[in-house]
Design an enzyme around this catalytic site. Structure first.
Site, short mmCIF file in Angstrom:
data_model
loop_
_atom_site.label_atom_id
_atom_site.label_comp_id
_atom_site.label_asym_id
_atom_site.label_seq_id
_atom_site.Cartn_x
_atom_site.Cartn_y
_atom_site.Cartn_z
CG HIS A 148 -3.93 -0.54 -6.66
ND1 HIS A 148 -4.23 0.01 -5.45
CD2 HIS A 148 -4.01 -1.88 -6.46
CE1 HIS A 148 -4.48 -0.93 -4.55
NE2 HIS A 148 -4.35 -2.11 -5.16
NE ARG A 176 -4.29 -1.42 0.28
CZ ARG A 176 -4.52 -2.45 -0.54
NH1 ARG A 176 -3.65 -2.73 -1.50
NH2 ARG A 176 -5.61 -3.17 -0.44
P1 NDP Z 1 -1.79 -11.95 4.46
O1 NDP Z 1 -2.64 -11.51 5.60
O2 NDP Z 1 -1.97 -13.33 3.92
O3 NDP Z 1 -0.25 -11.79 4.87
C1 NDP Z 1 0.24 -10.70 5.56
C2 NDP Z 1 1.69 -10.95 5.93
O4 NDP Z 1 2.23 -9.75 6.50
C3 NDP Z 1 1.86 -12.06 6.96
O5 NDP Z 1 3.02 -12.80 6.69
C4 NDP Z 1 2.03 -11.28 8.27
O6 NDP Z 1 2.78 -11.94 9.27
C5 NDP Z 1 2.80 -10.07 7.77
N1 NDP Z 1 2.64 -8.95 8.72
C6 NDP Z 1 1.52 -8.30 9.09
N2 NDP Z 1 1.79 -7.36 10.01
C7 NDP Z 1 3.13 -7.43 10.24
C8 NDP Z 1 4.01 -6.74 11.10
N3 NDP Z 1 3.58 -5.80 11.95
N4 NDP Z 1 5.31 -7.06 11.05
C9 NDP Z 1 5.78 -8.03 10.23
N5 NDP Z 1 4.97 -8.75 9.40
C10 NDP Z 1 3.67 -8.43 9.40
O7 NDP Z 1 -2.00 -10.87 3.31
P2 NDP Z 1 -1.85 -11.07 1.72
O8 NDP Z 1 -0.55 -11.73 1.47
O9 NDP Z 1 -3.07 -11.69 1.17
O10 NDP Z 1 -1.83 -9.55 1.23
C11 NDP Z 1 -0.84 -8.67 1.70
C12 NDP Z 1 -1.12 -7.26 1.22
O11 NDP Z 1 -0.83 -7.15 -0.17
C13 NDP Z 1 -2.56 -6.78 1.34
O12 NDP Z 1 -2.87 -6.39 2.64
C14 NDP Z 1 -2.61 -5.64 0.35
O13 NDP Z 1 -2.24 -4.46 1.01
C15 NDP Z 1 -1.53 -6.03 -0.68
N6 NDP Z 1 -2.13 -6.36 -1.96
C16 NDP Z 1 -1.92 -5.51 -3.00
C17 NDP Z 1 -2.45 -5.79 -4.24
C18 NDP Z 1 -2.15 -4.90 -5.40
O14 NDP Z 1 -2.77 -5.05 -6.45
N7 NDP Z 1 -1.21 -4.00 -5.29
C19 NDP Z 1 -3.29 -6.98 -4.47
C20 NDP Z 1 -3.44 -7.81 -3.31
C21 NDP Z 1 -2.88 -7.50 -2.10
P3 NDP Z 1 2.24 -13.28 9.99
O15 NDP Z 1 2.41 -14.36 8.92
O16 NDP Z 1 3.15 -13.49 11.12
O17 NDP Z 1 0.81 -13.01 10.34
C1 OXD Z 2 -6.24 -5.96 -2.68
C2 OXD Z 2 -5.87 -5.02 -3.74
O1 OXD Z 2 -5.98 -5.66 -1.52
O2 OXD Z 2 -6.32 -5.22 -4.89
O3 OXD Z 2 -6.80 -7.01 -2.99
O4 OXD Z 2 -5.09 -4.10 -3.51
#
Ligand code: NDP
Ligand code: OXD
Length: 307
Positions: free
Chosen positions: A270, A222
């Site tokens: 995006h 983000r």
């Molecule tokens: P998940 O919830 O599956 O994974 C999140 C990961 O981030 C986990 O490994 C988690 O750790 C880690 N995490 C969260 N908070 C912290 C912290 N404070 N310190 C260290 N690690 C942390 O999410 P997704 O993989 O499905 O998606 C991730 C992000 O990708 C979304 O939230 C979105 O913002 C972005 N995204 C962007 C898109 C785009 O088109 N640009 C499309 C889809 C997603 P733990 O495993 O220990 O919980």
């Molecule tokens: C998502 C995105 O969070 O598209 O799925 O950014």
């Protein structure tokens, strides 16, 4: 069964058509103030008024994206189960996008493109793969797929998450205590964290300075993770050699934003992993069916944690 669709900036037609096909007999309607109570809702950045009117009567609310940061400022009853998309066809797109960016930086493709545009036929020195360790922040549905994809190209891959993970071929780091070591051992930084209070502004002057010299940044998490002015300063200083950015604090990126004018930053709107209506509907409908059988369902968001 009644389903409300409340998704700002989303073309509703494919969703309504897909839901009607998958759930014949269900009443599916675009939410507007005052409509009847629904049983389930599909949302993307809903207004507080939607929550105030519908939330207490809903069995579950489904966010039609992986990231739930748009829900965090809202007041949502703690007992309402909120689910996010889990992969739903996005992880492979993310792996494609990040792999192309990493390879582009590693192989110096920008320079070749510039040379060819000038009619210059010239080889650069062969890069050494060992000089380009990649650090993936966030090892969830997206980050894990991305990290694994990069190992296929024999990159040294580091991964950082809140809890310490164990992944074949990836050196894992866990929690704030190991963040600095993770950064020091990485040259290309890929951000796939969710945006919440602990991760906001996490890519800043301090963390960028810890990356290996000639660093690159790929931000697909983000915009709020990145301090824009710090990235520009690190590019100007030469410590960061380039960036590929897909997400921004304000989207669309305002015309006056300095990123537009920085030739070492590649921008995309995006689009690194698009939400796919058919895959998402199949996942959501599967979860609704599982709930009605009394089964537990994965992907529930912990709104206190922020993801
Ligand atoms: P998940 O919830 O599956 O994974 C999140 C990961 O981030 C986990 O490994 C988690 O750790 C880690 N995490 C969260 N908070 C912290 C912290 N404070 N310190 C260290 N690690 C942390 O999410 P997704 O993989 O499905 O998606 C991730 C992000 O990708 C979304 O939230 C979105 O913002 C972005 N995204 C962007 C898109 C785009 O088109 N640009 C499309 C889809 C997603 P733990 O495993 O220990 O919980
Ligand atoms: C998502 C995105 O969070 O598209 O799925 O950014």
């Amino acid at each position: 069964m009644k389903i409300a669709f409340c998704c700002e900036d989303t073309r509703p037609e494919p969703w309504l058509k897909g839901l009607n096909e998958a759930l014949p007999g269900a009443e599916i309607a675009i939410w507007e103030p005052g409509v009847a109570q629904a049983d389930y809702a599909l949302v993307w950045a809903p207004p507080q008024q939607f929550i105030d009117e519908q939330a207490t009567g809903l069995k579950a609310m489904f966010n039609i994206g992986a990231g739930v940061d748009a829900l965090l400022p809202l007041t949502i009853p703690a007992e309402l189960p909120v689910y996010r998309l889990e992969d739903a066809g996005m992880a492979v797109q993310m792996a494609e996008y990040v792999a192309q960016a990493v390879i582009r930086f590693f192989r110096g493709l920008d320079q070749y493109e510039a040379d060819m545009a000038e009619g210059v036929w010239q080889h650069q020195r062969n890069p050494k793969r060992a000089d380009y360790p990649v650090g993936v922040m966030g090892l969830g549905k997206m980050g894990e797929r991305v990290a694994k994809a990069l190992t296929v190209f024999d990159f040294k891959v580091n991964g950082w998450s809140r809890s310490l993970r164990d992944m074949d071929g990836v050196q894992c780091f866990g929690g704030m205590a190991q963040l600095d070591d993770f950064l020091r051992q990485s040259r290309i930084l890929v951000n796939l964290l969710p945006l919440h209070a602990e991760t906001e502004n996490i890519i800043n002057a301090r963390t960028l300075a810890l990356l290996q010299p000639g660093a690159y940044v790929i931000n697909v998490g983000r915009g709020g993770h990145l301090v824009d002015t710090d990235l520009i300063a690190q590019i100007d200083s030469g410590h960061v050699s380039g960036a590929m950015l897909d997400v921004f604090r304000e989207e669309p990126l305002p015309e006056s934003h300095p990123f537009w004018k920085q030739p070492k930053i590649i921008l995309t709107p995006h689009t690194s992993a698009r939400t796919l209506a058919a895959d998402s509907i199949a996942q959501i409908v599967g979860k609704v069916a599982a709930m009605s059988r009394g089964e537990s369902v994965s992907g529930r968001v912990d709104l206190r944690k922020g993801y």
